[in-house]
Structure formats: C-alpha cells, structure tokens
Design a protein around this motif. Sequence first.
Motif, PDB file in Angstrom:
ATOM      1  N   THR A  93     -32.331 -21.349   2.329  1.00  0.00           N
ATOM      2  CA  THR A  93     -32.086 -22.516   3.180  1.00  0.00           C
ATOM      3  C   THR A  93     -31.384 -22.063   4.447  1.00  0.00           C
ATOM      4  OG1 THR A  93     -31.923 -23.972   1.256  1.00  0.00           O
ATOM      5  CG2 THR A  93     -30.990 -24.778   3.332  1.00  0.00           C
ATOM      6  N   PHE A  94     -32.052 -22.270   5.577  1.00  0.00           N
ATOM      7  CA  PHE A  94     -31.527 -21.842   6.870  1.00  0.00           C
ATOM      8  C   PHE A  94     -31.705 -22.964   7.887  1.00  0.00           C
ATOM      9  CE2 PHE A  94     -33.121 -18.033   4.714  1.00  0.00           C
ATOM     10  CZ  PHE A  94     -31.974 -17.258   4.690  1.00  0.00           C
ATOM     11  N   LYS A  95     -30.908 -22.913   8.931  1.00  0.00           N
ATOM     12  CA  LYS A  95     -31.027 -23.898   9.996  1.00  0.00           C
ATOM     13  C   LYS A  95     -32.184 -23.522  10.918  1.00  0.00           C
ATOM     14  CE  LYS A  95     -26.269 -25.557   9.984  1.00  0.00           C
ATOM     15  NZ  LYS A  95     -25.029 -25.804  10.782  1.00  0.00           N
ATOM     16  N   ILE A 106     -36.820 -21.900  16.417  1.00  0.00           N
ATOM     17  CA  ILE A 106     -35.493 -21.290  16.393  1.00  0.00           C
ATOM     18  C   ILE A 106     -35.032 -21.197  14.944  1.00  0.00           C
ATOM     19  CG2 ILE A 106     -33.179 -21.328  17.377  1.00  0.00           C
ATOM     20  CD1 ILE A 106     -35.340 -21.450  19.480  1.00  0.00           C
ATOM     21  N   LEU A 107     -34.547 -20.028  14.554  1.00  0.00           N
ATOM     22  CA  LEU A 107     -34.011 -19.837  13.209  1.00  0.00           C
ATOM     23  C   LEU A 107     -32.640 -19.182  13.309  1.00  0.00           C
ATOM     24  CD1 LEU A 107     -34.699 -20.015  10.112  1.00  0.00           C
ATOM     25  CD2 LEU A 107     -35.274 -17.581  10.279  1.00  0.00           C
ATOM     26  N   GLU A 108     -31.683 -19.701  12.527  1.00  0.00           N
ATOM     27  CA  GLU A 108     -30.351 -19.113  12.479  1.00  0.00           C
ATOM     28  C   GLU A 108     -30.198 -18.311  11.190  1.00  0.00           C
ATOM     29  OE1 GLU A 108     -25.575 -20.280  12.267  1.00  0.00           O
ATOM     30  OE2 GLU A 108     -27.078 -21.863  12.569  1.00  0.00           O
ATOM     31  N   LEU A 109     -29.879 -17.030  11.332  1.00  0.00           N
ATOM     32  CA  LEU A 109     -29.566 -16.170  10.200  1.00  0.00           C
ATOM     33  C   LEU A 109     -28.080 -15.813  10.289  1.00  0.00           C
ATOM     34  CD1 LEU A 109     -32.625 -13.704  10.093  1.00  0.00           C
ATOM     35  CD2 LEU A 109     -32.212 -15.722   8.663  1.00  0.00           C
ATOM     36  N   PRO A 110     -27.234 -16.456   9.477  1.00  0.00           N
ATOM     37  CA  PRO A 110     -25.787 -16.232   9.588  1.00  0.00           C
ATOM     38  C   PRO A 110     -25.345 -14.919   8.949  1.00  0.00           C
ATOM     39  CG  PRO A 110     -26.243 -17.820   7.859  1.00  0.00           C
ATOM     40  CD  PRO A 110     -27.567 -17.502   8.501  1.00  0.00           C
ATOM     41  N   TYR A 111     -24.291 -14.365   9.516  1.00  0.00           N
ATOM     42  CA  TYR A 111     -23.622 -13.226   8.909  1.00  0.00           C
ATOM     43  C   TYR A 111     -22.462 -13.721   8.073  1.00  0.00           C
ATOM     44  CZ  TYR A 111     -26.274 -10.447  12.260  1.00  0.00           C
ATOM     45  OH  TYR A 111     -27.300  -9.877  12.975  1.00  0.00           O
ATOM     46  N   LYS A 112     -21.965 -12.878   7.202  1.00  0.00           N
ATOM     47  CA  LYS A 112     -20.834 -13.256   6.368  1.00  0.00           C
ATOM     48  C   LYS A 112     -19.649 -13.637   7.244  1.00  0.00           C
ATOM     49  CE  LYS A 112     -21.814 -10.817   2.057  1.00  0.00           C
ATOM     50  NZ  LYS A 112     -21.326  -9.831   1.059  1.00  0.00           N
ATOM     51  N   GLY A 113     -18.973 -14.702   6.857  1.00  0.00           N
ATOM     52  CA  GLY A 113     -17.849 -15.201   7.630  1.00  0.00           C
ATOM     53  C   GLY A 113     -18.171 -16.498   8.336  1.00  0.00           C
ATOM     54  N   ASP A 114     -19.486 -16.753   8.551  1.00  0.00           N
ATOM     55  CA  ASP A 114     -19.955 -18.038   9.081  1.00  0.00           C
ATOM     56  C   ASP A 114     -19.552 -18.284  10.530  1.00  0.00           C
ATOM     57  OD1 ASP A 114     -21.525 -20.301   8.607  1.00  0.00           O
ATOM     58  OD2 ASP A 114     -19.748 -21.566   8.388  1.00  0.00           O
ATOM     59  N   ASN A 115     -19.032 -17.279  11.225  1.00  0.00           N
ATOM     60  CA  ASN A 115     -18.699 -17.455  12.640  1.00  0.00           C
ATOM     61  C   ASN A 115     -19.764 -16.873  13.560  1.00  0.00           C
ATOM     62  OD1 ASN A 115     -16.268 -18.706  12.010  1.00  0.00           O
ATOM     63  ND2 ASN A 115     -15.101 -16.793  12.092  1.00  0.00           N
ATOM     64  N   ILE A 154     -31.550 -28.002  11.853  1.00  0.00           N
ATOM     65  CA  ILE A 154     -31.479 -28.712  10.579  1.00  0.00           C
ATOM     66  C   ILE A 154     -31.734 -27.732   9.439  1.00  0.00           C
ATOM     67  CG2 ILE A 154     -32.518 -30.529   9.170  1.00  0.00           C
ATOM     68  CD1 ILE A 154     -33.234 -31.988  11.716  1.00  0.00           C
ATOM     69  N   SER A 155     -30.933 -27.812   8.394  1.00  0.00           N
ATOM     70  CA  SER A 155     -31.095 -26.934   7.232  1.00  0.00           C
ATOM     71  C   SER A 155     -32.398 -27.258   6.512  1.00  0.00           C
ATOM     72  CB  SER A 155     -29.910 -27.088   6.273  1.00  0.00           C
ATOM     73  OG  SER A 155     -28.712 -26.639   6.876  1.00  0.00           O
ATOM     74  N   LYS A 156     -33.217 -26.230   6.331  1.00  0.00           N
ATOM     75  CA  LYS A 156     -34.506 -26.389   5.673  1.00  0.00           C
ATOM     76  C   LYS A 156     -34.780 -25.159   4.818  1.00  0.00           C
ATOM     77  CE  LYS A 156     -36.329 -28.745   9.796  1.00  0.00           C
ATOM     78  NZ  LYS A 156     -37.326 -28.677  10.873  1.00  0.00           N
ATOM     79  N   ASP A 234     -39.277 -36.020   2.725  1.00  0.00           N
ATOM     80  CA  ASP A 234     -38.432 -35.700   1.583  1.00  0.00           C
ATOM     81  C   ASP A 234     -38.387 -34.191   1.441  1.00  0.00           C
ATOM     82  OD1 ASP A 234     -37.130 -35.351  -0.776  1.00  0.00           O
ATOM     83  OD2 ASP A 234     -38.320 -36.820  -1.899  1.00  0.00           O
ATOM     84  N   GLU A 235     -37.196 -33.590   1.635  1.00  0.00           N
ATOM     85  CA  GLU A 235     -37.080 -32.139   1.634  1.00  0.00           C
ATOM     86  C   GLU A 235     -37.527 -31.533   0.315  1.00  0.00           C
ATOM     87  OE1 GLU A 235     -33.706 -28.670   2.383  1.00  0.00           O
ATOM     88  OE2 GLU A 235     -33.281 -30.763   2.880  1.00  0.00           O
ATOM     89  N   GLU A 236     -37.336 -32.260  -0.793  1.00  0.00           N
ATOM     90  CA  GLU A 236     -37.728 -31.724  -2.084  1.00  0.00           C
ATOM     91  C   GLU A 236     -39.238 -31.543  -2.170  1.00  0.00           C
ATOM     92  OE1 GLU A 236     -35.765 -30.620  -4.441  1.00  0.00           O
ATOM     93  OE2 GLU A 236     -34.025 -31.080  -3.203  1.00  0.00           O
ATOM     94  N   ASP A 237     -39.993 -32.408  -1.452  1.00  0.00           N
ATOM     95  CA  ASP A 237     -41.444 -32.341  -1.498  1.00  0.00           C
ATOM     96  C   ASP A 237     -42.012 -31.512  -0.362  1.00  0.00           C
ATOM     97  OD1 ASP A 237     -41.494 -35.824  -2.471  1.00  0.00           O
ATOM     98  OD2 ASP A 237     -41.386 -34.012  -3.716  1.00  0.00           O
ATOM     99  N   GLU A 238     -41.171 -31.071   0.547  1.00  0.00           N
ATOM    100  CA  GLU A 238     -41.633 -30.341   1.716  1.00  0.00           C
ATOM    101  C   GLU A 238     -41.751 -28.854   1.380  1.00  0.00           C
ATOM    102  OE1 GLU A 238     -40.376 -29.812   6.423  1.00  0.00           O
ATOM    103  OE2 GLU A 238     -39.139 -30.966   5.030  1.00  0.00           O
TER     104      GLU A 238
END
Length: 274
Positions: A93-95, A106-115, A154-156, A234-238
């Motif tokens: 699950t990524f934004k 656009i895709l966000e891949l976070p590093y540890k620490g969330d900053n 948006i988280s998907k 519905d994200e569960e069905d997406e």
Amino acid sequence: MTFPKNWKGKFQARPGNARLSINNWVETTTHQMIKDLLPAGTVDTNTDLVLVNAAYFKGMWESRFNPDLTQKEIFYVSPSKQITVDMMHMEGTFKHDVSETLGAHILELPYKGDNISMFIMLPPFSNTESSIDTTLKNLNLDTFKSVVENDNLISKKVQVALPKFSLETTIELTPILESMGVGGLFAGDADFSWLTPKKISVDATVHKARIDINEKGAQAAAATAILTFRMSTDEEDEPPIQFTCNHPFAYIIYNKMSHTVLFVGVLKNPASVK
C-alpha cells in the motif's frame, strides 16, 4: 572542510598532494560514494582557496523489495530501443496519484522514519520519446509541492516494478550558475571580502553526485501506464495498480519535514549509468 593555517603554502608547494587530501576528505565524508571530486590539474600553484561541501544520505526502504523477486526484464529506452535490466518487484500500500499538470503517475516510496521519501514521476508509455520531456518541462518545485504537500496522494494497493541502477554525474556548474543570474561570481572584480581579505577570483565550480538504488533502499541510482482520472471505488474490490517503471521516469528524494529536495534525477537509460 577545515584547512590547516598553512594550506595556501600546500597549494603552492604541493598542489597535487593538496588535491588528493581534498578528494580523500570528500570520499571519507560520503562513505566512499564520491571519489576523485577534483580531477588532476584542477588545483595548481595559482590556487589560493578551495571551498568544498559534501552531503551523504543512506535510506532504507520502509518496505523492502524482495531480492528473490528481482529478475531480468525489458526497459524501453525509446519505443525503438530496448535493453535488459534487473527489475525489482514489490506489492504493498503506497500513496499514488495521477497529475495532469505533470502528465505522469506519481508514486511515493517512503524510507524508514517516515520523513524522507522517493517520489517517482512516471509518464505514460507512448510511441514517441516526448513523454518524459513533457513531464520534465512541467516539473518545478512549485508543481512538485502542489502534488506532494496538499494531500493529493491517496493510499492504494500498488504492484511496483523498479529497475536497480547506480547513477554518477559530474557537472561543471559555471554555465548553470551563469544562467541563474549569479555569473558575477566569475567576474574579475567580484567582491569576496566577506570570505577573505585577499583578492581572489572564482575560476571553476564542480558538482558530483551519485545514487544507488537497490532492494534495500537508496544510498545518496511492456505494460503500459495510462493516465486516468481518479475514480471513487471500493478499495477492497479494486485490483492493484500496476506501476511499472520500464521506460524513462523522473525521481525526487524529498524531506517532508523540512520541505527540501535532497536529490533529483532522471533515468532514461539504466545501462548507461552503471
């Protein structure tokens, strides 16, 4: 970098040794990532002062790619040119968002620490080579921040495919600084009295950067992506979004707390930067 009081004498007596000392300091500071910043001949007996700055970033992915899933796949350098790369894979699950302004997913891949995160801007695959150029033309700090700082992402559930790569670039900054309106630094009558009481002039500026992208993270490196409008479902069905970086894309490592860009690059040909 802190210089000995007699450093000017070192420039005049042993400029080669002075250059090596500077390069060794940069290499140590960047944990051997940046080597030979100053090429042979850049420091000579006419050198009075060298200003050096070094930055180092090592980030571990918050969600790591599984090395067992990395495999050889095709990367489209252009619609008519293909190469084989080591493609990493991960589902999570990524934004994510689609930016019509940038003409890219656009895709966000976070590093540890969330900053700190890597933001990947992937234009649609097309039969022309202009997709990435269009994205780069529209990409600036304002357009980037409008995407990542206004809760547009948006988280998907996303299936990510990202090539491993290592990128090293050396740039002569003089023409770039001149185009930015600070070419006066290189004028013979430039005032550096705030720096030293002696009369000096700036002859050259060098910038060197390197980034490694692998399954663990970054050390500071044909499915078709189609631009679509966001739809409420519905994200569960997406089904998971396919974010396959198998053609040129831009990336930015960004500190969300300080709102600063740490690294920016464009990957057009992974084979040419290894």
